[in-house]
Design a protein around this motif. Structure first.
Motif, PDB file in Angstrom:
ATOM      1  N   TYR A   1      -0.543   4.747  -0.375  1.00  0.00           N
ATOM      2  CA  TYR A   1      -1.553   4.620   0.684  1.00  0.00           C
ATOM      3  C   TYR A   1      -0.908   4.246   2.017  1.00  0.00           C
ATOM      4  CZ  TYR A   1      -5.122   4.542  -2.948  1.00  0.00           C
ATOM      5  OH  TYR A   1      -5.944   4.872  -3.986  1.00  0.00           O
TER       6      TYR A   1
ATOM      7  N   GLN B   1      -7.365  -1.864  -5.672  1.00  0.00           N
ATOM      8  CA  GLN B   1      -7.011  -0.791  -6.588  1.00  0.00           C
ATOM      9  C   GLN B   1      -8.023  -0.657  -7.727  1.00  0.00           C
ATOM     10  OE1 GLN B   1      -3.031  -1.179  -8.143  1.00  0.00           O
ATOM     11  NE2 GLN B   1      -2.612   0.941  -7.561  1.00  0.00           N
ATOM     12  N   THR B   2      -8.428  -1.794  -8.292  1.00  0.00           N
ATOM     13  CA  THR B   2      -9.408  -1.689  -9.375  1.00  0.00           C
ATOM     14  C   THR B   2     -10.708  -1.111  -8.833  1.00  0.00           C
ATOM     15  OG1 THR B   2     -10.204  -3.928  -9.047  1.00  0.00           O
ATOM     16  CG2 THR B   2      -8.415  -3.639 -10.616  1.00  0.00           C
TER      17      THR B   2
ATOM     18  N   ALA C   1       2.212   2.337  -3.138  1.00  0.00           N
ATOM     19  CA  ALA C   1       1.228   2.938  -4.031  1.00  0.00           C
ATOM     20  C   ALA C   1       0.691   4.245  -3.460  1.00  0.00           C
ATOM     21  CB  ALA C   1       0.081   1.961  -4.266  1.00  0.00           C
TER      22      ALA C   1
ATOM     23  N   PHE D   1      -4.392  -6.279  -2.852  1.00  0.00           N
ATOM     24  CA  PHE D   1      -4.199  -4.872  -3.213  1.00  0.00           C
ATOM     25  C   PHE D   1      -4.717  -4.563  -4.608  1.00  0.00           C
ATOM     26  CE2 PHE D   1      -1.997  -1.153  -4.785  1.00  0.00           C
ATOM     27  CZ  PHE D   1      -2.346  -0.252  -3.785  1.00  0.00           C
ATOM     28  N   THR D   2      -4.475  -5.451  -5.551  1.00  0.00           N
ATOM     29  CA  THR D   2      -4.971  -5.149  -6.898  1.00  0.00           C
ATOM     30  C   THR D   2      -6.492  -5.126  -6.919  1.00  0.00           C
ATOM     31  OG1 THR D   2      -4.299  -7.418  -7.358  1.00  0.00           O
ATOM     32  CG2 THR D   2      -3.135  -5.702  -8.522  1.00  0.00           C
TER      33      THR D   2
ATOM     34  N   SER E   1     -10.257   2.574  -8.436  1.00  0.00           N
ATOM     35  CA  SER E   1     -10.206   3.298  -9.703  1.00  0.00           C
ATOM     36  C   SER E   1     -11.613   3.477 -10.262  1.00  0.00           C
ATOM     37  CB  SER E   1      -9.336   2.545 -10.707  1.00  0.00           C
ATOM     38  OG  SER E   1     -10.031   1.413 -11.182  1.00  0.00           O
TER      39      SER E   1
ATOM     40  N   CYS F   1       0.835  -1.194   0.000  1.00  0.00           N
ATOM     41  CA  CYS F   1       0.000   0.000   0.000  1.00  0.00           C
ATOM     42  C   CYS F   1       0.872   1.247   0.000  1.00  0.00           C
ATOM     43  CB  CYS F   1      -0.906   0.030   1.225  1.00  0.00           C
ATOM     44  SG  CYS F   1      -2.205  -1.209   1.205  1.00  0.00           S
TER      45      CYS F   1
END
Lengths: 336, 336
Positions: B94, B307-308, B92, B303-304, B311, B89
Motif C-alpha cells: 500500500y 488489514q483485518t 504490504a 496497520f493490523t 480483508s 504500508c
DNA sequence: TTGTAGGCGTTATCAG
DNA sequence: CTGATAACGCCTACAA
C-alpha cells in the motif's frame, strides 16, 4: 450523503450529460438555461457531489496527485517541508503521496517506481546519490521531476536548494568573531552529500588557507557520526573545542552527548553553530547560532516549478537557491 | 524502457490474455507452457513491465492506497509515526497519502473528502474533535477507518492510543520522589484533548485529593500556550517551580523559554517532566524525565487493525493501548 | 438542450 | 492454451 452524477440526474429529472456539463463548467458553452444551472448548483450545495476520481484519471491520464520522496520524515526539516508542500499542493487541487527512503538507494528506486505506477502527475525527490538521481530521471520520462535539497550536478531538471555555501560563510564569519583566536572546528558528516559539501566549502572559503586540521569528517550524517567525531576530537586534544560548527542537527546531538559524557554537562562557554533551526536549541545555555532554511520559500518555489512543468510549457529546469537566515541565541549566564 | 502488456504481446507474438495470465500468476492454473512462461519472464526481466494502476483500480474498485491524517507533520511524534506507518504500508503493497490538518476541523473534513474521492482503501485519522470524528465515521461508510491518538469515545471503530493515564501515573510518582516536599506542577495545554486529559487524570490520581492548585491550563497545546502558563506562574509566585510536568513538548518549549527570559538561563535544579521523547532533551542540564510513545508498536497495531478490516472480516473495532516508556536524564552538574 | 457511442487499460468470463 | 468481449465510470464528440 453525497451524490453521484447519476443520482443527481434522476433526482432532478435531467440528463446525465446536462449535469456533467454544468458541473464541469461547460454550461455557458452549451447554453444550459440559467434555472437549470441554479437547480443543479442548489442540489449539489445541499447534498454534495462525488466524482469517481479513478475513472476520471483513467480517461484524462492524470491523477491530480504528486509524489514527494524524502530521506526521512522524522527529520524536522523534511517533515516541515513536507507539511508546507502538502498544503501548497492541496490548495492547488493536488494530493501529495509522501514516501521515505531511509537514505537507502534501493528503497528510493522502489519508491519512485511505486509512485509512477500509481500515475502521479509529477515527482518531488530529495535524491540520495547521483546514480539514483539519474535513475529517476530516466524513469519518469514525460512526467515532471523536481529535485530538492541536493545538487549532484549533471542534470537539466529543476532543482531547489538552500544557499548552503553563503549560509556557511555567514555563520563562519560571525562565529570567528565570537570565537576570538581559538580555532573554529567543523564537524562534517558525509562530505559526499552535496548540501554538506557546500556548507564545508563556505566554511573553507572564510577560513582561508589551511583549515583542514580543523575539519572532522564521518561517513554519514547520523547522531552516532556526531558522537564519533567528538570522541575523535577528545582523543586528540583531551578537551572540548572552544567553538565548532555541526553540519546538521543530528551531528550536533551526537557531538553534545559526548561532551555530556565527558564533563557530566555541556560547558556553556563553547560556541556552537549548526545548520537547521529548532526551538529546542534554546535548551542550551551556550551561545548558539543556527542557520534556518526557509521551508515556505522551498515549498513555493518547488511547487511553481512543478506547476509550470505540468502546464506543459517549458520542461522544468534551472536551479533555485534559497537564502538561509541566521538565528542567534545569547549565552545564558547561570547566576545561581 | 518499461513495456505495457500490449507491447509485450506484440513483441512476443502472443495474445494479451496469455501475457496477463502469466504476469498475474495464473500460469499454472491455465496450463501455459513452460517455454512460453520463460519467454515472457525473460522479456519482462529485460525490459520491465508497467501496469496501469489507474485502470486496475477502476476495475477492482480498490487503489492499494491508504490515507493518513494527522494534525501536524512538523510534530516529531506524528512525523515518526507517519514514517513508520508509511514503511509498514509499503511493505504490504500500500502507498500512504499523508495529509495534515493544522488542527483545523474544516481542513480536516476537506481532507477526508479529498482522500475518499481518490478512493483510498482505508483511512487512519487523528481526529481533532468528537464532531469531526463522527463526521468522518459517516463519510467513510464502507471503507475501514482506524482512529489514532485520541479517544473521544462514542465510537465502535478501531482506535490506537498510548496508555497516557498509566504513563502519567508513573511519571508523577517518580518525579514526586525526586521533588521531595515541593509541589509538582502540571502545565496542561488543551485539557479537552483526550490524550492530554488522560495525562492529567494520571497525574491527579497520584497526587490525590486537591492538586487543582498545582495545575495550570491553556486552551491549546502550542508553544505560546506553554509560555503563557509559565508567565502566569511567575505572576503568582515570583519564582520558578521546583518541579513540573509539561503535557507535551511544545508546552515545554514555551515554558522553558519564559524561564530563560526571567533568569537569563534555565535553572538546573528544576525537575522537568514531559511527554514525548526527543534527543534534544539532552541539551538541558536538568533532571529530565520523558515519556516516550512507542511509534513502532503504534504503526504495527494500526496497520493490523486496518488489514483485518480490509480483508473484510470483522469491522474494525476495539481500543489498543500502548504502554509508554520512561526515559530519565540525570542532572548534569556544571563544575566549571 | 439532451441523448448516445466510443474509448481509456484492466480484469473476469466464456468460447474456442 | 489462446482469443474475444463485457464491464468499471468518466469524458467528449457528434447527432438529434
Amino acid at each position: 450523503m453525497v451524490k453521484t452524477v447519476e443520482q443527481i440526474a434522476t433526482a432532478l429529472h435531467l440528463s446525465i450529460t446536462t449535469i456533467r456539463l454544468v458541473l464541469n463548467g461547460k454550461a455557458e458553452q452549451y447554453r444550459i438555461s440559467a434555472k437549470t444551472q441554479e437547480r443543479i448548483h442548489n442540489y449539489v450545495a445541499e447534498f454534495g457531489y462525488k466524482v469517481n476520481h479513478t475513472a476520471r484519471s483513467l480517461k484524462l491520464n492524470k491523477t491530480d496527485t504528486l509524489g514527494l520522496i524524502v530521506p526521512r520524515l522524522s527529520n524536522l526539516f523534511f517533515s516541515t517541508l513536507a507539511e508546507k508542500l502538502e498544503i501548497r499542493c492541496r490548495d492547488a487541487g493536488y494530493q501529495l503521496m509522501i514516501g521515505c527512503t531511509y537514505s537507502d538507494a534501493r528503497h528510493e528506486n522502489k519508491l519512485v517506481e511505486a509512485l509512477l505506477q500509481r500515475n502521479v502527475d509529477g515527482l518531488f525527490v530529495v535524491p540520495s546519490s547521483l546514480q539514483s538521481q539519474n535513475h529517476h530521471a530516466k524513469l519518469v520520462e514525460r512526467r515532471p521531476l523536481v529535485l530538492l535539497d541536493r545538487d549532484f550536478g549533471e542534470t537539466g531538471v529543476a532543482l531547489v536548494v538552500s544557499d548552503n555555501c553563503q549560509g556557511a560563510e555567514q555563520l563562519t564569519r560571525v562565529m570567528m568573531a565570537a570565537n576570538g583566536s581559538a580555532p573554529l572546528y567543523f564537524l562534517a558528516g558525509d562530505t559526499e552529500q552535496p548540501a554538506i559539501k557546500m556548507r564545508l566549502q563556505g566554511y573553507r572559503r572564510v577560513m582561508g588557507e589551511n583549515p583542514g586540521q580543523w575539519i572532522l569528517e564521518a561517513g554519514h550524517n547520523r547522531q552516532e557520526d556526531g558522537s564519533l567525531m567528538m570522541r575523535q576530537f577528545f582523543q586528540r586534544h583531551h578537551r572540548a573545542p572552544q567553538g565548532f560548527i555541526a553540519s546538521s542537527l543530528p551531528i550536533l546531538e551526537g557531538a553534545l552527548s559526548v561532551l555530556r559524557e565527558q564533563y557530566g554537562y555541556i560547558p556553556a562557554e563553547i560556541n556552537i553553530g549548526t545548520f537547521d533551526e529548532h526551538a529546542m536549541l534554546g535548551f542550551l545555555s551556550n551561545n548558539v547560532w543556527s542557520m534556518r532554511q526557509n521551508e515556505d520559500a522551498w515549498a513555493e518555489h518547488a511547487f511553481t516549478a512543478m506547476q509550470t512543468a505540468l502546464s506543459g510549457e517549458a520542461p522544468p529546469s534551472g536551479k533555485v537557491m534559497i537564502p538561509m537566515t541566521m538565528i542567534h541565541r545569547q549565552r545564558a549566564f547561570a547566576g545561581e
